[in-house]
Design a protein around this motif. Structure first.
Motif, mmCIF file in Angstrom:
data_model
loop_
_atom_site.group_PDB
_atom_site.id
_atom_site.type_symbol
_atom_site.label_atom_id
_atom_site.label_comp_id
_atom_site.label_asym_id
_atom_site.label_seq_id
_atom_site.Cartn_x
_atom_site.Cartn_y
_atom_site.Cartn_z
ATOM 1 N N GLU A 1 -5.064 -1.837 -3.962
ATOM 2 C CA GLU A 1 -5.509 -2.547 -2.762
ATOM 3 C C GLU A 1 -5.722 -4.028 -3.044
ATOM 4 O O GLU A 1 -5.500 -4.876 -2.173
ATOM 5 C CB GLU A 1 -6.800 -1.916 -2.225
ATOM 6 C CG GLU A 1 -7.368 -2.578 -0.983
ATOM 7 C CD GLU A 1 -6.410 -2.568 0.204
ATOM 8 O OE1 GLU A 1 -6.547 -3.451 1.079
ATOM 9 O OE2 GLU A 1 -5.527 -1.674 0.264
ATOM 10 N N ALA B 1 -2.476 -5.659 -2.507
ATOM 11 C CA ALA B 1 -2.154 -5.742 -1.077
ATOM 12 C C ALA B 1 -2.932 -6.884 -0.431
ATOM 13 O O ALA B 1 -2.390 -7.637 0.391
ATOM 14 C CB ALA B 1 -2.472 -4.413 -0.390
ATOM 15 N N ARG C 1 0.835 -1.214 0.000
ATOM 16 C CA ARG C 1 0.000 0.000 0.000
ATOM 17 C C ARG C 1 0.864 1.256 0.000
ATOM 18 O O ARG C 1 0.581 2.223 -0.724
ATOM 19 C CB ARG C 1 -0.912 -0.005 1.231
ATOM 20 C CG ARG C 1 -1.987 -1.070 1.213
ATOM 21 C CD ARG C 1 -2.988 -0.858 2.352
ATOM 22 N NE ARG C 1 -3.870 -1.997 2.479
ATOM 23 C CZ ARG C 1 -3.711 -2.966 3.388
ATOM 24 N NH1 ARG C 1 -2.714 -2.901 4.269
ATOM 25 N NH2 ARG C 1 -4.544 -3.981 3.436
ATOM 26 N N GLN C 2 1.900 1.264 0.825
ATOM 27 C CA GLN C 2 2.761 2.440 0.908
ATOM 28 C C GLN C 2 3.520 2.677 -0.396
ATOM 29 O O GLN C 2 3.911 3.805 -0.699
ATOM 30 C CB GLN C 2 3.749 2.287 2.072
ATOM 31 C CG GLN C 2 3.110 2.290 3.449
ATOM 32 C CD GLN C 2 2.527 3.636 3.829
ATOM 33 O OE1 GLN C 2 2.803 4.650 3.206
ATOM 34 N NE2 GLN C 2 1.677 3.651 4.841
#
Length: 343
Positions: A190, A193, A184-185
């Motif tokens: 998503e 992730a 995510r970073q």
């Protein structure tokens, strides 16, 4: 089904409604104001619209344009009523989306046949649309069922590896959440992730093929034992290979490559830099960080800050600098994950 008739002439409105009722068995909705009729259609929908051309406030062309500009009315059959000889009006109506025409003075038999046929066409459209929606829903349900079975398989294989591995279930939970956080970073979707969160626990599934006297040894491994232990990455890849499942493909990628190093000194293939798949690079950071601050038979757990410092010091050698930067950026969440999944 809704039949809507719009005409500012009360006599014409009553006559057209009677013909529509006779042809279809439905009670039409009548509007003598086109603006009011349009608002009703936009709010409630319609299955067949009959509209006069000459009306105050909004003529037939303007009415049809407004109907076609409304998404849920875009394919509704629209019949425009015109006077004999108004060819230009008809051509323009066709250009903007009229379905059919009725000519004044009206032929009652022709009108009833046209309205009945158009309503049957609308019914067929609705059935086709509903069937397409039903099929799409069935495909969605089948896909969800397949994904659930894949996740179930991954969970069960992860448990099998966990039973043989002295590492704790807490480690598996933490490193999977760290991996999802890093993704995510880094700005990954998503969906990716979430896939990492599911697939990362499979990273050490290859330890199912590691002999017990090596896997369960209390002290440090010697050179020969380390060579055997290192085979678990390749074994994990073989266990998960040859699948059409995107989730299992990701798990295979992680199992094979999470011990590769950014400078090319890792195993099993000595991949370097971005030759290492992203999943492997992300899980390498998550796995090593958590291993450092977890207790093992041969070592004490490191403090969190010391584990973080190790990861930062080995950015560009062991770890992908982008993954390390993403990990550090989400540090507060890292600490929260460590607290959420204790050993």
């Amino acid at each position: 089904m809704n039949i809507v008739i719009v005409d500012d002439n009360a006599v014409n409105l009553m006559l057209m409604a009677a013909l529509a009722r006779s042809a279809t068995g439905l009670e039409p909705l009548r509007f003598d104001d086109p603006v009011t009729g349009l608002e009703w259609c936009r709010e409630h929908g319609a299955d067949l619209i009959v509209v006069d051309f000459m009306m105050p406030r909004m003529d037939g062309h303007q009415f049809i344009e407004a109907v076609r500009a409304t998404p849920h009315l875009a394919d509704v059959p629209v019949v425009m009523v015109t006077a004999t000889g108004q060819n230009d009006v008809r051509r323009r109506a066709l250009e903007i989306g009229a379905t059919d025409f009725l000519t004044k003075p009206v032929d009652s038999t022709e009108i009833k046949l046209r309205l009945r046929n158009l309503l049957q066409l609308r019914q067929a459209q609705n059935l086709l649309r509903d069937r397409a929606a039903l099929l799409a829903d069935e495909v969605r349900k089948a896909t969800e069922a397949i994904l659930l079975r894949e996740r179930d398989l991954i969970v069960r294989l992860s448990r099998a590896a966990e039973f043989r591995d002295p590492e704790t279930g807490g480690h598996i939970q933490r490193m999977a959440h760290y991996a999802a956080l890093i993704a995510r970073q880094m700005g990954e979707p998503e969906s990716y992730a979430q896939a990492l969160l599911t697939a990362a626990p499979m990273h050490d599934v290859g330890k199912l093929g590691t002999p017990d006297h090596i896997l369960l040894k209390k002290g440090r491994l010697d050179g020969d034992e380390l060579a055997v232990m290192h085979q678990h990455a390749e074994i994990g890849g073989r266990i998960l290979a040859d699948t059409d499942s995107p989730l299992l493909k990701l798990a295979c990628e992680i199992a094979e490559t999470h011990h590769e190093k950014f400078d090319g000194s890792g195993y099993p293939r000595g991949l370097k830099g971005e030759q290492i798949p992203l999943g492997g690079r992300i899980v390498a950071v998550a796995d090593v960080f958590d291993a450092l601050n977890s207790h093992r038979p041969y070592k004490q757990a490191w403090p969190l800050q010391d584990s973080r410092a190790y990861v930062e010091q080995h950015s560009g050698s062991h770890f992908d600098p982008r993954c390390v930067a993403a990990f550090v950026k989400g540090w507060d969440e890292v600490v929260a994950i460590r607290a959420q999944f204790p050993d």
